[in-house]
Design a protein around this motif. Structure first.
Motif, short mmCIF file in Angstrom:
data_model
loop_
_atom_site.label_atom_id
_atom_site.label_comp_id
_atom_site.label_asym_id
_atom_site.label_seq_id
_atom_site.Cartn_x
_atom_site.Cartn_y
_atom_site.Cartn_z
N SER A 102 0.83 -1.21 0.00
CA SER A 102 0.00 0.00 0.00
C SER A 102 0.86 1.26 0.00
CB SER A 102 -0.93 0.02 1.21
OG SER A 102 -0.19 0.19 2.41
N GLU A 103 0.30 2.33 -0.54
CA GLU A 103 1.01 3.61 -0.53
C GLU A 103 1.20 4.12 0.90
OE1 GLU A 103 -1.14 6.26 -3.04
OE2 GLU A 103 -0.61 5.19 -4.89
N VAL A 104 0.24 3.82 1.76
CA VAL A 104 0.36 4.23 3.17
C VAL A 104 1.59 3.58 3.80
CG1 VAL A 104 -0.72 4.12 5.45
CG2 VAL A 104 -2.11 4.63 3.43
N ALA A 105 1.80 2.28 3.50
CA ALA A 105 2.96 1.57 4.06
C ALA A 105 4.26 2.19 3.56
CB ALA A 105 2.90 0.10 3.70
N ILE A 106 4.28 2.61 2.30
CA ILE A 106 5.47 3.24 1.72
C ILE A 106 5.74 4.58 2.39
CG2 ILE A 106 6.42 4.25 -0.39
CD1 ILE A 106 4.97 2.04 -1.94
N PHE A 107 4.69 5.38 2.56
CA PHE A 107 4.85 6.69 3.20
C PHE A 107 5.35 6.53 4.63
CE2 PHE A 107 2.32 10.04 0.69
CZ PHE A 107 2.70 9.47 -0.51
N GLU A 108 4.78 5.56 5.35
CA GLU A 108 5.20 5.34 6.74
C GLU A 108 6.65 4.87 6.82
OE1 GLU A 108 2.40 2.65 8.36
OE2 GLU A 108 0.89 4.19 8.80
N ALA A 109 7.05 4.01 5.87
CA ALA A 109 8.43 3.52 5.87
C ALA A 109 9.42 4.66 5.65
CB ALA A 109 8.61 2.45 4.80
N LEU A 110 9.05 5.62 4.82
CA LEU A 110 9.95 6.73 4.52
C LEU A 110 9.80 7.89 5.50
CD1 LEU A 110 9.65 6.88 0.63
CD2 LEU A 110 11.36 5.72 2.01
N GLY A 111 8.76 7.85 6.32
CA GLY A 111 8.54 8.93 7.27
C GLY A 111 8.18 10.24 6.60
N LEU A 112 7.46 10.18 5.48
CA LEU A 112 7.12 11.39 4.75
C LEU A 112 6.00 12.16 5.45
CD1 LEU A 112 7.12 10.11 1.04
CD2 LEU A 112 8.93 11.33 2.25
N ASP A 113 6.18 13.47 5.55
CA ASP A 113 5.13 14.34 6.03
C ASP A 113 5.22 15.65 5.26
OD1 ASP A 113 7.22 15.86 7.18
OD2 ASP A 113 7.12 14.71 9.04
N GLY A 114 4.44 16.62 5.64
CA GLY A 114 4.42 17.88 4.90
C GLY A 114 5.69 18.69 5.02
N PHE A 115 6.61 18.29 5.90
CA PHE A 115 7.83 19.08 6.12
C PHE A 115 9.09 18.35 5.66
CE2 PHE A 115 4.74 20.31 9.35
CZ PHE A 115 4.64 21.67 9.11
N THR A 116 8.94 17.16 5.08
CA THR A 116 10.12 16.41 4.64
C THR A 116 10.83 17.15 3.53
OG1 THR A 116 9.04 14.33 5.23
CG2 THR A 116 10.95 14.20 3.76
N SER A 117 12.11 17.39 3.71
CA SER A 117 12.90 18.11 2.71
C SER A 117 13.53 17.14 1.72
CB SER A 117 13.99 18.94 3.40
OG SER A 117 14.92 19.43 2.44
N LEU A 118 13.39 17.45 0.45
CA LEU A 118 14.01 16.61 -0.57
C LEU A 118 15.53 16.69 -0.48
CD1 LEU A 118 13.13 14.79 -2.97
CD2 LEU A 118 13.55 16.74 -4.46
N ALA A 119 16.04 17.85 -0.09
CA ALA A 119 17.49 18.04 -0.01
C ALA A 119 18.12 17.17 1.09
CB ALA A 119 17.82 19.51 0.23
N SER A 120 17.42 17.04 2.21
CA SER A 120 17.99 16.29 3.34
C SER A 120 17.64 14.81 3.29
CB SER A 120 17.51 16.88 4.66
OG SER A 120 16.10 16.78 4.77
N LEU A 121 16.73 14.40 2.38
CA LEU A 121 16.34 12.99 2.30
C LEU A 121 17.47 12.18 1.68
CD1 LEU A 121 12.90 11.58 1.42
CD2 LEU A 121 14.88 10.66 0.23
N ASP A 122 17.88 11.11 2.35
CA ASP A 122 18.94 10.22 1.87
C ASP A 122 18.30 9.11 1.04
OD1 ASP A 122 20.89 8.17 1.60
OD2 ASP A 122 21.94 8.90 3.36
N ALA A 123 18.55 9.11 -0.27
CA ALA A 123 17.92 8.14 -1.17
C ALA A 123 18.33 6.71 -0.82
CB ALA A 123 18.28 8.45 -2.62
#
Length: 310
Positions: A102-123
């Motif tokens: 599920s997309e929810v499981a993916i979002f939770e695994a990555l810890g995405l929220d409205g303040f997640t910065s693309l610059a600081s996210l480690d791919a």
């Protein structure tokens, strides 16, 4: 070479050869450039801007704040909020390749929220988190600035439903457990039952694939004693195969079926474990009908005998 002399009050005079004008002391090389700078400041040759002191204090306070945030572990969060405020927050997520994740499981695994910065996210770290999800076999994470995250998921392929006791699990072809089976979906998958069945089922199914008319009817495989198989067909008939050369027994069964349509009859099981005989067990209803037919036959024989004696 230059030197610093303090003989004249309030002034410092420096000679080009490294000595003062009166032949004073010679400073070490590492101190000569700073000394020359401060000498020019004291002589009035260099004027420091009026706001330099305030700017220096601000710089000191800023450096202190940064040091404190690093020590307290809040520096990464501060950077994330700062870069998000600059328009680098993750505002779009494109996910492909997922069916059972599920997309929810993916979002939770990555810890995405409205303040997640693309610059600081480690791919790389994001990919490692996705790989921990039960259905995920491969994962790719790509950052597209200023605010898009592309995720491609490669999922595991379920081969069968494995039952041990009361526990049901989805497994891959090699026996790897994907996760618990919820009881819905995957109706086209065979059920494999018993210890060792999860790894032995694939080779056995490969053997049965040589007999497509039989393999297409297989509903469940029961691993008996981790040595041989009982095959449950879609019509409810159980075929008991020997541990050695089960393919020969299947060939014998198919020959019998072609001649007598044995698999279409009202039977419970066909026992092929012995090479010189086949044991067929009837269903309960078939047994009742057979008993009734035998009793009727017996009555008919007695009636015929009574008539012949008169």
């Amino acid at each position: 070479m230059f030197a610093l002399s303090g003989k004249s009050p309030g002034k410092t005079r420096i000679a080009s050869d490294g000595r003062d004008c009166e032949g004073g002391r010679v400073l070490p090389r590492i101190l000569r450039r700073p000394a020359r700078f401060f000498a020019k400041v004291f002589d009035g040759e260099i004027v420091i801007p009026r706001f330099t002191e305030a700017a220096g204090l601000v710089g000191i306070f800023a450096a202190t704040a940064i040091y404190g945030s690093v020590v307290s572990g809040q520096f990464a969060g501060a950077v994330e909020h700062a870069t998000s405020a600059l328009g680098l927050a993750v505002s779009e997520v494109e996910i492909t390749g997922h069916t059972n994740t599920s997309e929810v499981a993916i979002f939770e695994a990555l810890g995405l929220d409205g303040f997640t910065s693309l610059a600081s996210l480690d791919a790389g770290e994001a990919r490692a988190r996705l790989m921990k999800l039960p259905w995920v076999e491969t994962a790719a994470v790509r950052k597209v600035y200023p605010g898009k995250l592309e995720i491609h998921i490669g999922e595991r392929k379920p081969f069968a439903i494995w039952q041990t006791g009361a526990t049901l699990a989805l497994i891959e072809r090699d026996g790897h457990v994907i996760g618990a089976y919820g009881g819905s979906g995957f109706n086209n998958l065979p059920l494999v039952v018993g210890p060792g069945a999860e790894t032995a089922a694939a080779p056995f199914m490969d053997l049965l694939s040589a007999y497509p008319s039989f393999a297409s009817q297989v509903k469940a495989l029961i691993h008996v004693g981790e040595r041989r198989w009982d095959v449950r067909l879609a019509n409810g008939v159980t075929v008991k195969l020997p541990a050695e050369q089960p393919e020969k027994a299947v060939e014998r069964l198919l020959a019998m079926d072609a001649q007598n349509q044995i698999l279409s009859r009202d039977i419970a099981s066909v026992d092929l474990r012995l090479g010189d005989r086949t044991v067929v067990a009837l269903t309960e209803n078939a047994m009742l009908r057979r008993e009734a037919a035998l009793k009727a036959r017996e009555k008919a024989i007695k009636a015929a005998a009574k008539r012949s004696s008169i």
